[in-house]
Design a protein around this motif. Structure first.
Motif, short mmCIF file in Angstrom:
data_model
loop_
_atom_site.label_atom_id
_atom_site.label_comp_id
_atom_site.label_asym_id
_atom_site.label_seq_id
_atom_site.Cartn_x
_atom_site.Cartn_y
_atom_site.Cartn_z
N ALA A 25 46.68 46.50 41.96
CA ALA A 25 45.19 45.82 41.87
C ALA A 25 45.43 44.29 41.67
CB ALA A 25 44.26 46.32 40.94
N ARG A 28 46.71 42.59 45.01
CA ARG A 28 45.41 42.67 45.98
C ARG A 28 44.57 41.24 45.80
NH1 ARG A 28 41.74 48.13 47.03
NH2 ARG A 28 40.17 47.16 48.30
N LYS A 76 36.65 42.74 39.51
CA LYS A 76 36.73 43.24 40.96
C LYS A 76 38.18 43.90 40.78
CE LYS A 76 36.61 40.74 45.15
NZ LYS A 76 36.63 39.51 45.89
N LYS A 77 39.32 43.11 40.07
CA LYS A 77 40.47 44.10 39.92
C LYS A 77 40.36 45.32 39.06
CE LYS A 77 44.32 45.03 37.13
NZ LYS A 77 44.07 45.80 35.78
N TRP A 80 39.07 47.95 41.51
CA TRP A 80 40.22 48.59 42.20
C TRP A 80 41.12 49.31 41.36
CZ3 TRP A 80 41.21 43.04 44.39
CH2 TRP A 80 40.56 42.68 45.42
N GLU A 83 39.52 52.86 40.74
CA GLU A 83 39.47 53.47 42.21
C GLU A 83 41.02 54.14 42.13
OE1 GLU A 83 38.22 51.05 45.42
OE2 GLU A 83 39.60 51.85 46.60
N TYR A 84 42.02 53.49 41.97
CA TYR A 84 43.26 53.83 42.24
C TYR A 84 43.68 55.11 41.04
CZ TYR A 84 44.43 49.74 44.70
OH TYR A 84 44.66 48.53 45.55
#
Ligand code: B16
Ligand code: MG
Length: 216
Positions: A25, A28, A76-77, A80, A83-84
């Protein structure tokens, strides 16, 4: 009788294989901001709070943002990351972790989680791991990130064990330093070179035997 009466476990990189998702993350985010972020640089973020991790990342990328923008980047991080981890399953519980937690408890030693992650409860609940801990100290209960000893001192207090009778299991340099700052023993999980300040270093909890607590 063992001198160790309390075992305190870090979460990411010790009990569950989430360190790789934090890295993915952050990488990304770095890539989106236009710079590279290596696994070696990621060592500096392990055990470090979300906002402090972002500061280190932005220092690496030589970028400056306002406090408001930084909050947005961290969110934002985290989105993500969530989500992972939402797709995690019990295969991502690290080798030997559950088994060693059970052996520790069977030997009458108290257990505490000592993680600065605000996502700890989500992970423990998803993988049905909360039942292995007498106390759970996570990022929602502490104000200072490792190497500050707060997270481990609170854990010791909650299980009612003096600091000098506790051992911390950690995969991060900042976590080993936090254990030392707390006046506790430490067992590093990972590289001997990286975790050279720990009392003992092992590859994973699969290599841990209860008798090894006597070596401390
Ligand atoms: P979150 P630990 C730490 O967990 C991670 O090692 C570190 O990489 C992360 O930035 C920190 O939690 C905060 O996590 O963003 O989920 O609140 O190693 O203390 O279990
Ligand atoms: Mg960790």
């Amino acid at each position: 009788m063992s001198k160790i009466k309390g075992c305190i476990f870090d979460l990411d990189g010790v009990i569950v294989d989430t360190a790789k998702y934090h890295y993915l993350a952050w990488k990304r985010l770095a890539n989106e901001l236009g710079f590279e972020f290596t696994e070696e640089q990621n060592e500096r973020l392990k055990g470090v709070s979300r906002m402090k991790s972002l500061d280190i990342l932005l220092e690496i990328g030589k970028l400056n943002f306002s406090d408001e923008e930084k909050l947005q980047l961290a969110e934002k991080k985290n989105n993500w990351y969530i989500e992972y981890i939402s797709n995690m399953n019990s295969n991502e519980i690290l080798p030997g972790a559950k088994e060693f937690l059970q052996i520790v408890r069977n030997n009458g030693i108290k257990t505490s989680l000592g993680s600065v992650s605000k996502n700890s409860m989500t992970i423990l609940n998803n993988l049905d791991l909360a039942k292995y801990f007498d106390a759970i100290i996570d990022g929602n209960k502490v104000t200072h990130a490792k190497p500050n000893p707060e997270v481990f001192v609170l854990g010791a207090r909650e299980i009612g064990v003096p600091e000098q009778s506790c051992v911390v299991f950690e995969d991060a340099v900042s976590g080993i330093e936090a254990a030392i700052n707390a006046g506790m023993y430490s067992i590093g999980i990972g590289s001997k070179k990286v975790l050279n300040k720990a009392n003992i270093v092992i590859d994973s909890l699969a290599d841990m035997k209860i008798e090894m607590l006597e070596l401390l």
